[in-house]
Design a protein around this motif. Structure first.
Motif, mmCIF file in Angstrom:
data_model
loop_
_atom_site.group_PDB
_atom_site.id
_atom_site.type_symbol
_atom_site.label_atom_id
_atom_site.label_comp_id
_atom_site.label_asym_id
_atom_site.label_seq_id
_atom_site.Cartn_x
_atom_site.Cartn_y
_atom_site.Cartn_z
ATOM 1 N N GLY A 192 0.843 -1.082 0.069
ATOM 2 C CA GLY A 192 0.022 0.059 0.079
ATOM 3 C C GLY A 192 0.664 1.235 0.074
ATOM 4 N N GLU A 193 2.217 1.183 -0.557
ATOM 5 C CA GLU A 193 2.835 2.507 -0.183
ATOM 6 C C GLU A 193 2.480 3.437 -1.671
ATOM 7 O OE1 GLU A 193 5.554 3.457 1.189
ATOM 8 O OE2 GLU A 193 4.763 2.301 2.902
ATOM 9 N N ARG A 194 2.740 4.418 -1.330
ATOM 10 C CA ARG A 194 2.993 5.408 -2.784
ATOM 11 C C ARG A 194 3.916 4.975 -3.649
ATOM 12 N NH1 ARG A 194 3.785 8.266 1.904
ATOM 13 N NH2 ARG A 194 1.803 9.418 2.964
ATOM 14 N N SER A 221 -0.300 1.637 -3.391
ATOM 15 C CA SER A 221 -1.815 1.721 -3.132
ATOM 16 C C SER A 221 -2.856 1.650 -4.098
ATOM 17 C CB SER A 221 -1.854 3.456 -2.277
ATOM 18 O OG SER A 221 -1.543 4.260 -3.442
ATOM 19 N N ARG A 228 -3.024 -6.571 -2.794
ATOM 20 C CA ARG A 228 -2.073 -6.069 -1.666
ATOM 21 C C ARG A 228 -2.078 -7.234 -0.496
ATOM 22 N NH1 ARG A 228 -5.375 -0.979 -0.290
ATOM 23 N NH2 ARG A 228 -6.515 -1.428 -2.116
ATOM 24 N N SER A 255 3.090 -1.691 5.056
ATOM 25 C CA SER A 255 2.661 -1.585 6.593
ATOM 26 C C SER A 255 1.485 -2.678 6.925
ATOM 27 C CB SER A 255 2.367 -0.179 7.345
ATOM 28 O OG SER A 255 1.000 0.178 6.755
ATOM 29 N N THR A 257 -0.732 -2.220 8.725
ATOM 30 C CA THR A 257 -2.162 -1.375 8.960
ATOM 31 C C THR A 257 -2.811 -1.308 7.337
ATOM 32 O OG1 THR A 257 -1.396 0.128 10.446
ATOM 33 C CG2 THR A 257 -3.143 1.087 9.419
ATOM 34 N N ARG A 258 -2.005 -1.103 6.444
ATOM 35 C CA ARG A 258 -2.727 -0.944 4.967
ATOM 36 C C ARG A 258 -3.000 -2.223 4.654
ATOM 37 N NH1 ARG A 258 2.072 2.978 3.968
ATOM 38 N NH2 ARG A 258 1.125 5.082 4.062
ATOM 39 N N GLN A 261 -6.353 -2.556 5.988
ATOM 40 C CA GLN A 261 -7.342 -1.779 5.353
ATOM 41 C C GLN A 261 -7.674 -2.516 3.925
ATOM 42 O OE1 GLN A 261 -5.119 2.040 5.034
ATOM 43 N NE2 GLN A 261 -5.767 2.607 7.024
ATOM 44 N N ALA A 262 -6.574 -3.119 3.487
ATOM 45 C CA ALA A 262 -7.083 -3.998 2.199
ATOM 46 C C ALA A 262 -8.045 -5.193 2.515
ATOM 47 C CB ALA A 262 -5.810 -4.391 1.537
#
Length: 457
Positions: A192-194, A221, A228, A255, A257-258, A261-262
């Motif tokens: 989920g990184e930029r 992301s 992801r 991370s 956290t991301r 979220q996925a």
């Protein structure tokens, strides 16, 4: 393992026969198909009428309909499109040729360095090591970060959470650990990184030397949620492959956290009921399922460092709270320290390593506690010192904490380009404690001398 054996494993995971259905409807991220009796986790190809194809995965069932979620862009999918199975279980190919390469969530190279020479097929949805197969953590692992190695020493096979808000320096800390760790291999999962940050991390943070013994798995992301989550499982599977080769592996995931979220997107698309703060139950099932795959066996080890983004610096958010209960310790990155230019911005009082006493001797534990104790004492009187209300000589312990503060801060600060080995960190800790003990003796001698002097009228 022979190439033929690897092929047979892959065939075993493939579908025994072709199954085809058709798209009935699409709602948000959910594709509903009919006449498609496939198990969960099956990968399918959707063939559009215009000739375009996309890939999706079975995530659930609703009545007589099969629910799928896209692994690639679903643009162009329409009602009546043919859906056919591709594989029964998600698998990737592993080999030592993965070192120095950058992969996507499918385990495919995306660095333009040509195809891989693959040797072993593995399922990515494996389970963790059973409790009786685990070996006790008894050996330390060097992270090259002095404040971690000296005060919160980690062990081979430990799972650590790195908790921080955005922009506090966790990526820089991660790259420093990956580049200079004492582990044999580093597996880095950027979830989920930029997209902009991936090249910066590879070229500026890791560099050619760091990449030489790393495998990097990237899912930015803008990738579908399933990809992801798949990338995180691919990274863990590759770590397991190198562990089974007898190596000590460091797994860094940024991370967690991301990733959660996925998984929340997947769970809601599969019609799961939202639970704590909108996270469905599958999120809290995924965390231990993934983290329990790290650990030490009789052959090798996987040491896991998982970053957790903390919203509003609230340590008790659902995801941080769940991760704390599973990991073997955590590092808390302080925004206040980062704002002062203190790197690494590790709040040593809020951090803990639950295996420190198992991987170091009693004298090292005593010295680490000594530094942490003085740091805690200084924090108690810091406001008094800042406003000038502190009076020296009233309390020897306070005096020692104030006098030792510059030395302790200097010890805790470290440039990313100046790694410290485990032995160097231990030696510098011993030198610092020896200096503090001398100061302590001097303060006590001065206090005793003042006590012997007769009181003046």
């Amino acid at each position: 393992m022979s190439y033929l054996s690897a092929q047979l494993q892959a065939v075993h995971g493939a579908m025994p026969f072709g199954v085809a259905g058709q798209v009935d409807s699409i709602s948000g991220l959910t594709i509903e198909a009919i006449a498609l009796p496939l198990p969960l986790g099956s990968r399918c190809r959707i063939q559009s009428l215009g000739g375009r194809s996309s890939v999706a995965e079975v995530i659930g069932f609703q009545g007589d309909k099969t629910l799928l979620m896209p692994l690639t862009s679903p643009v162009g999918v329409s009602r009546g499109d043919r859906v056919e199975n591709v594989e029964a279980a998600p698998r990737i190919w592993c080999s030592r040729q993965l070192l120095g390469r950058v992969l996507n969530g499918f385990g495919e190279p995306i660095d333009g360095q040509g195809p891989l020479l693959l040797s072993e097929s593995r399922r990515i949805d494996g389970r963790g090591v059973t409790p009786l197969q685990r070996v006790n953590i008894r050996q330390p692992i060097g992270t090259s970060v002095r404040s971690i190695d000296a005060l919160h020493t980690c062990g081979l096979g430990q799972r650590m959470g790195i908790f921080s808000g955005p922009g506090v320096g966790k990526s820089t800390l991660m790259s420093s650990i990956a580049k200079h760790t004492s582990a044999d291999v580093s597996i880095i999962a950027l979830i989920g990184e930029r997209g902009r940050e991936v090249q910066e991390f590879l070229h500026n943070s890791l560099g050619p030397d760091g990449m030489a013994r790393c495998v990097v798995i990237v899912s930015t992301s803008d990738d579908p949620a399933l990809l992801r989550v798949r990338a995180a499982k691919v990274a863990t599977t590759i770590a397991e492959y190198f562990r089974d080769q007898g190596l000590n592996v460091l797994l860094l995931m940024d991370s967690l956290t991301r990733l959660c979220q996925a998984q929340r997107q997947i769970g809601l698309a599969a019609r799961e009921p939202p639970a704590t703060k909108g996270f469905p139950p599958s999120v809290f099932a995924l965390i231990p399922e993934l983290l329990e795959r790290a650990g030490t066996t009789a052959i090798g080890s996987i040491t896991g460092f998982y970053t957790v983004l903390v919203e509003g610096d609230d340590f008790n958010e659902p995801i941080p709270d769940a991760v704390k209960g599973i990991t073997d310790g955590h590092l808390w990155l302080s925004r206040a320290l980062a704002n002062r230019g203190h790197f690494p911005a590790i709040d040593v009082l809020q951090s803990i390593s639950r295996v420190r006493g198992d991987v170091t001797d009693s004298s090292h534990v005593r010295m680490a506690r000594r530094i942490l104790s003085l740091t805690a004492v200084y924090h108690e009187i810091e406001d008094m010192v800042n406003i000038g209300a502190y009076v020296a000589g009233t309390n020897p312990e306070f005096d020692l904490a104030v006098q030792s503060r510059p030395k302790i801060v200097q010890f805790l600060q470290q440039e990313p380009t100046a790694p410290s080995t485990l032995d160097q960190s231990f030696k510098q800790l011993a030198e610092l404690v020896a200096w503090i003990d001398q100061m302590d003796k001097a303060f006590k001698a001065q206090a005793a001398k003042l006590a012997r002097q007769p009181a003046r009228n």
